[in-house]
Design a protein around this motif. Sequence first.
Motif: not given
Length: 176
Positions: A100-106, A117-123, A151-152
């Motif tokens: 909805a706003s910003g960027s997502a992080v998993i 953190v083993i693995e991270s991705k920003t969307i 989110g970031s």
Amino acid sequence: HPAWHPTLYVVQLANRALQQAWQWWRTILTLVANGDGENSSVGGTDSSATVTRNTTAAYVWQGAASVRVANTGANGYHQYATMDAAYSRNFRVGAWVRIASGSAVIQMIDVSNSNAVIESKTITGVGQWHYVEMSDSFPATCYQCAIRVGGSQATADTYWDDVFTIENNLDDFLDD
């Protein structure tokens, strides 16, 4: 046996079995507790975020609900319940996210080793659903793991649905 012609018996039996197995919706099998967001209680733990169960149709990928992570500070997240990890083995994580706003992080984190953190991705990409997938292997000293979504930015607002993890060692499985 000729008396058991498919159109007389087998088709009707198959249809009856399918009627008995019918569900309102289907979801992926996963070790992630409430990864589909369907439970009335979200569960897990949160940091710098307000996390709620959301039922607004536009923000649900599949089923009746998703998990909303509305940041109250930078790098806010929802951490799903801790799971056992197969040390030194490969894993795959997947999820659907609508921003909805910003960027997502998993992230996949190593609970055994101070939440490294083993693995991270920003969307990125506001207003649309994104499928995100990542894979890696657990460290040799990792026995427990967890998935974090959020989110970031301090104002990031993300919706997560069908979060899952599986062991990614099909070749090992076939060799056993």
